[in-house]
Design a protein around this motif. Structure first.
Motif, PDB file in Angstrom:
ATOM      1  N   ASP A 155      58.359 -41.138  23.795  1.00 17.19           N
ATOM      2  CA  ASP A 155      57.372 -40.164  24.271  1.00 17.19           C
ATOM      3  C   ASP A 155      56.116 -40.914  24.701  1.00 17.19           C
ATOM      4  O   ASP A 155      55.427 -41.506  23.870  1.00 17.19           O
ATOM      5  N   SER A 206      52.822 -40.187  25.575  1.00 14.55           N
ATOM      6  CA  SER A 206      51.904 -39.053  25.514  1.00 14.55           C
ATOM      7  C   SER A 206      50.503 -39.491  25.916  1.00 14.55           C
ATOM      8  O   SER A 206      50.283 -40.612  26.381  1.00 14.55           O
ATOM      9  N   CYS A 241      60.370 -38.848  27.459  1.00 13.72           N
ATOM     10  CA  CYS A 241      59.538 -37.895  28.165  1.00 13.72           C
ATOM     11  C   CYS A 241      58.150 -38.491  28.334  1.00 13.72           C
ATOM     12  O   CYS A 241      57.844 -39.570  27.810  1.00 13.72           O
ATOM     13  N   GLN A 251      53.770 -37.158  29.200  1.00 12.95           N
ATOM     14  CA  GLN A 251      52.810 -36.081  29.394  1.00 12.95           C
ATOM     15  C   GLN A 251      53.014 -35.462  30.774  1.00 12.95           C
ATOM     16  O   GLN A 251      53.316 -36.153  31.746  1.00 12.95           O
ATOM     17  N   SER A 268      56.831 -39.149  33.998  1.00 11.97           N
ATOM     18  CA  SER A 268      58.158 -39.233  33.386  1.00 11.97           C
ATOM     19  C   SER A 268      59.110 -40.080  34.216  1.00 11.97           C
ATOM     20  O   SER A 268      59.769 -40.987  33.704  1.00 11.97           O
ATOM     21  N   ASP A 283      56.976 -33.622  28.368  1.00 15.35           N
ATOM     22  CA  ASP A 283      56.987 -33.657  26.904  1.00 15.35           C
ATOM     23  C   ASP A 283      57.375 -32.331  26.270  1.00 15.35           C
ATOM     24  O   ASP A 283      58.057 -32.304  25.233  1.00 15.35           O
ATOM     25  N   SER A 295      60.448 -31.575  23.765  1.00 15.73           N
ATOM     26  CA  SER A 295      60.268 -31.003  22.419  1.00 15.73           C
ATOM     27  C   SER A 295      61.264 -29.879  22.176  1.00 15.73           C
ATOM     28  O   SER A 295      61.772 -29.710  21.060  1.00 15.73           O
ATOM     29  N   ALA A 315      59.216 -34.594  20.616  1.00 15.47           N
ATOM     30  CA  ALA A 315      59.387 -34.953  22.024  1.00 15.47           C
ATOM     31  C   ALA A 315      60.195 -36.238  22.165  1.00 15.47           C
ATOM     32  O   ALA A 315      61.146 -36.312  22.949  1.00 15.47           O
TER      33      ALA A 315
END
Length: 458
Positions: free
Chosen positions: A9, A11, A89, A91, A126, A209, A213, A398
């Motif tokens: 992830d 993020s 993944c 953001q 991504s 994300d 999830s 995620a």
């Protein structure tokens, strides 16, 4: 030899990896924080970003260096040599612009050099990440494409009139859309030579994300997922496509599984953190602060936005209405704190109803994200929604979703994703408290809704 599957992830504040084994059990996790890691402090970010008034950016080279750092840690700890699949993944609603000729650089990545030394001005975040792993431009997946306002979600194709309106030829720059549950190739030799990842390790598309999830939580059709992070999001399964001006509708990550409805609140953990600091408390003792005020806060409702909010679309500020803002913070910081928490929970319930969620007796809330360890907040959500709250056993749904999708594809099973993963990796956090439920039910249907209706028309 045990097969391993890695989910990542990328993020806002960190990059996190979760590894599961061939039985689906989480066996390892690690992360790199963008702002606090010694080798990344040079980028000068705060909570992973640079802010210039309303414009927020992140240094792409910081992400690239962090990716190398994460994989170096995984290699050093012995977690790369048995990887059979990788996905993950990033953001959502972020764009990375590739320099002309970048794909040739990707194809010729040199394992003797770090990524940051080979890529200059580096797609959606991504697919950018997935491109690094396969050594060529990776396609955008259907879930992240759903959030671009350029894809026809019902046909799952680019909407050509929209693309042409922006400029002719945009479709060629975006590339094809691809199913989230497909292979986009094997890992590039860079990752094999530098980190020991097997050359036949399969790479799946990277998602946004929130859809990831959804995969990590393996929600049932009657469940609600709530991610409690920098931004808070509420999402759930929808069997039909129902557009809503207050929310997003995404393609589901699993084929023939309907859609994912989601609403995002920009002001989440950072606003809660401000309330904590105002009270000079630690999260471990937060319950003591909440106990200083009654459930329902003597019917005081306020709205608190550290940044311009998405829903409702309002400018940043603390809206304290009948109570003077300065007096509230100086004389009753505990009242301010409860108002922050209760209003956030009420907003989540309101917009879940607006999106058409139908609660049943078996409905549950599954929470994830950094604040999912905050027992006060979880109990409040349970009381406001009148539903039991569960947490997942692995921190980071995620990243977990990426690993679970990779394992699912590798298995070549004929089972549906929801059958393969029966949502048994959760633990009960709390049940609704009847007295609190009655207080919140009355407060929500009267004071909160009346205040909200007046607020959005101002």
């Amino acid at each position: 030899m045990t097969d391993h599957f890695l989910g990542i992830d990328l993020s806002t504040q960190q990059i996190k990896g979760v590894i599961i084994d061939q039985d689906g059990k989480a066996v390892h996790s690690d992360f790199i924080n963008f702002s606090s890691h010694e080798k990344l402090k040079k980028f000068g970010t705060e909570n992973g970003v640079h802010k210039n008034d309303s414009v927020i950016t992140s240094p792409v080279l910081m992400w690239i260096e962090a990716i190398d750092l994460l994989f170096e840690k995984l290699k050093t700890d012995g977690w790369t040599e048995n990887l059979r699949g990788i996905s993950g993944c990033a953001q959502q609603h972020g764009t990375v612009y590739w320099k002309k000729g970048a794909e040739r650089i990707l194809e010729k990545l040199d394992s003797e050099k770090s990524l940051v030394d080979q890529l200059t001005r580096v797609s959606l975040i991504s697919s950018f990440f997935a491109s690094l792993l396969i050594g060529k431009y990776a396609p955008i997946d259907l879930t992240d494409g759903s959030g671009m306002n350029l894809m026809n979600i019902e046909t799952e194709k680019w909407e050509k009139p929209l693309l042409d309106f922006i400029f002719p030829g945009l479709e060629n720059k975006l590339g094809e859309l691809v199913s989230p549950m497909s292979s986009i190739g094997s890992v590039h030799s860079y990752w094999t030579n530098r980190f020991g990842i097997p050359k036949n390790c399969t790479i799946l598309p990277f998602l946004g994300d929130n859809p990831s999830s959804l995969a990590g939580l393996s929600l049932l059709p009657t469940d609600i997922g709530i991610s409690l992070g920098t931004s808070d999001t509420v999402f759930f399964f929808s069997p039909t496509f129902k557009p809503n001006t207050d929310a997003h509708v995404f393609s589901h990550f699993a084929p023939n599984s309907g859609y994912m409805a989601m609403v995002c609140f920009k002001n989440g953990s950072l606003t809660r953190e401000r309330a904590r600091k105002l009270n000079g408390s630690s999260w471990e003792k937060w319950n003591e602060i909440m106990e200083k005020t009654p459930v329902g806060n003597d019917e005081f409702i306020g709205f608190f936005f550290d940044e311009d909010e998405i829903v409702p679309r309002k400018l940043k500020g603390d809206y304290t209405f009948e109570i003077d803002e300065k007096e509230l913070k100086e004389k009753s910081p505990e009242k301010f704190a409860r108002a922050v928490f209760e209003s956030q929970c009420f907003f989540k319930l309101l917009y879940t109803q607006k999106m058409g969620f139908k609660k049943s007796q078996s409905s549950r809330i599954l929470v994830t994200g950094g604040a999912s360890r905050n027992t006060v907040l979880l109990q409040m959500l349970s009381d406001v929604f009148e539903m039991s709250v569960y947490t997942i056993e692995v921190d980071g749904s995620a990243a977990l979703g990426g690993a679970m999708r990779a394992r699912y594809l590798h298995s070549k099973t004929s089972l549906k994703y929801s059958e393969y993963y029966p949502c048994d990796n959760v633990s009960l956090a709390c049940n609704p408290i009847s007295d609190n439920v009655q207080t919140y039910r009355t407060l929500f249907s009267t004071t909160f809704k009346n205040r909200f209706d007046a607020f959005i028309t101002e």
